[in-house]
Motif scaffolding. Structure first.
Motif, PDB file in Angstrom:
ATOM      1  N   ALA A   1      -8.742  -3.860   6.592  1.00 16.29           N
ATOM      2  CA  ALA A   1      -8.197  -4.692   5.521  1.00 16.29           C
ATOM      3  C   ALA A   1      -6.960  -5.404   6.049  1.00 16.29           C
ATOM      4  O   ALA A   1      -6.014  -4.757   6.496  1.00 16.29           O
ATOM      5  N   ARG A   2      -6.999  -6.743   6.033  1.00 17.84           N
ATOM      6  CA  ARG A   2      -5.837  -7.529   6.465  1.00 17.84           C
ATOM      7  C   ARG A   2      -5.027  -7.890   5.221  1.00 17.84           C
ATOM      8  O   ARG A   2      -5.559  -8.439   4.254  1.00 17.84           O
ATOM      9  N   LEU A   3      -3.732  -7.612   5.288  1.00 18.83           N
ATOM     10  CA  LEU A   3      -2.852  -7.832   4.149  1.00 18.83           C
ATOM     11  C   LEU A   3      -2.050  -9.116   4.323  1.00 18.83           C
ATOM     12  O   LEU A   3      -1.908  -9.628   5.435  1.00 18.83           O
TER      13      LEU A   3
ATOM     14  N   TYR B   1       0.835  -1.193   0.000  1.00 21.78           N
ATOM     15  CA  TYR B   1       0.000   0.000   0.000  1.00 21.78           C
ATOM     16  C   TYR B   1       0.868   1.240   0.000  1.00 21.78           C
ATOM     17  O   TYR B   1       2.072   1.177   0.244  1.00 21.78           O
ATOM     18  N   LEU B   2       0.238   2.368  -0.313  1.00 23.69           N
ATOM     19  CA  LEU B   2       0.906   3.666  -0.321  1.00 23.69           C
ATOM     20  C   LEU B   2       0.128   4.577   0.614  1.00 23.69           C
ATOM     21  O   LEU B   2      -1.109   4.540   0.626  1.00 23.69           O
TER      22      LEU B   2
ATOM     23  N   SER C   1      -2.518  -4.527   8.925  1.00 18.68           N
ATOM     24  CA  SER C   1      -3.917  -4.156   8.745  1.00 18.68           C
ATOM     25  C   SER C   1      -4.001  -2.664   8.493  1.00 18.68           C
ATOM     26  O   SER C   1      -3.257  -1.890   9.090  1.00 18.68           O
ATOM     27  N   ILE C   2      -4.906  -2.277   7.601  1.00 18.97           N
ATOM     28  CA  ILE C   2      -5.151  -0.856   7.363  1.00 18.97           C
ATOM     29  C   ILE C   2      -6.653  -0.624   7.388  1.00 18.97           C
ATOM     30  O   ILE C   2      -7.440  -1.534   7.140  1.00 18.97           O
TER      31      ILE C   2
ATOM     32  N   LYS D   1      -2.754  -7.832  -2.585  1.00 14.73           N
ATOM     33  CA  LYS D   1      -2.166  -8.143  -1.279  1.00 14.73           C
ATOM     34  C   LYS D   1      -3.215  -8.286  -0.180  1.00 14.73           C
ATOM     35  O   LYS D   1      -2.889  -8.555   0.960  1.00 14.73           O
ATOM     36  N   LEU D   2      -4.484  -8.111  -0.538  1.00 18.10           N
ATOM     37  CA  LEU D   2      -5.578  -8.194   0.425  1.00 18.10           C
ATOM     38  C   LEU D   2      -5.903  -9.645   0.746  1.00 18.10           C
ATOM     39  O   LEU D   2      -6.146 -10.448  -0.148  1.00 18.10           O
ATOM     40  N   MET D   3      -5.898  -9.970   2.043  1.00 16.66           N
ATOM     41  CA  MET D   3      -6.227 -11.325   2.480  1.00 16.66           C
ATOM     42  C   MET D   3      -7.656 -11.422   2.995  1.00 16.66           C
ATOM     43  O   MET D   3      -8.277 -12.463   2.904  1.00 16.66           O
ATOM     44  N   GLY D   4      -8.156 -10.341   3.564  1.00 20.58           N
ATOM     45  CA  GLY D   4      -9.502 -10.367   4.096  1.00 20.58           C
ATOM     46  C   GLY D   4      -9.934  -9.021   4.624  1.00 20.58           C
ATOM     47  O   GLY D   4      -9.116  -8.119   4.801  1.00 20.58           O
TER      48      GLY D   4
END
Length: 149
Positions: free
Chosen positions: A121-123, A59-60, A128-129, A107-110
């Motif tokens: 958002a779990r990467l 992410y940025l 997490s973001i 890259k998003l896992m869930g």
């Protein structure tokens, strides 16, 4: 979708041909992936310029008018503005999830629902973001677009 691979000694660099009957979302996703697989953006770390592969970016984030590029284990600084990166990377699978963050959807896992209509958002690197309500529909539509086709 069928994959045909062929080793050819006469080629100087890999060549990808996509044959299709109809331009579907799957075909567009594959072509976008191939187009951006080796693309880089120029970043800085410790006063050294480094070309970072777009596919390595998780992410940025924009903090105090500075944009940071987060990879699996390293953080770089970009001279681009976040809106410029959003324009450059939208076809490469990046989506805005808050006023200050662009997420690489690959890259998003869930997603986890939080209180106050936000999501977490779990990467794939364990980070997490936060996804704010304003951008919730953007991430959902990107996920739906990717699941079609």
């Amino acid at each position: 979708m069928r994959l045909i691979m062929c080793e050819r000694q006469d080629l100087e660099e890999p060549e990808v041909t996509i044959a299709y009957r109809e331009m579907t979302e799957s075909v567009k996703r594959v072509s976008d992936y191939v187009r951006y697989v080796d693309q880089t953006i120029l970043c800085k770390k410790d006063n050294e310029e480094i070309a970072v592969l777009i596919n390595d970016i998780f992410y940025l984030e924009s903090v105090d008018k500075k944009v940071f590029v987060y990879c699996e284990k390293e953080v770089f600084r970009s001279n681009y503005k976040l809106y410029e990166l959003e324009e450059m990377l939208s076809k490469a699978g990046f989506v805005r999830v808050s006023k200050s963050v662009l997420l690489n959807i690959e890259k998003l896992m869930g997603l986890k629902t939080l209180v106050n209509s936000k999501l977490e958002a779990r990467l794939s690197n364990g980070e997490s973001i936060c996804v704010t309500r304003k951008y919730l529909k953007d991430i959902k539509s990107e996920l739906l677009r990717r699941n079609k086709g």
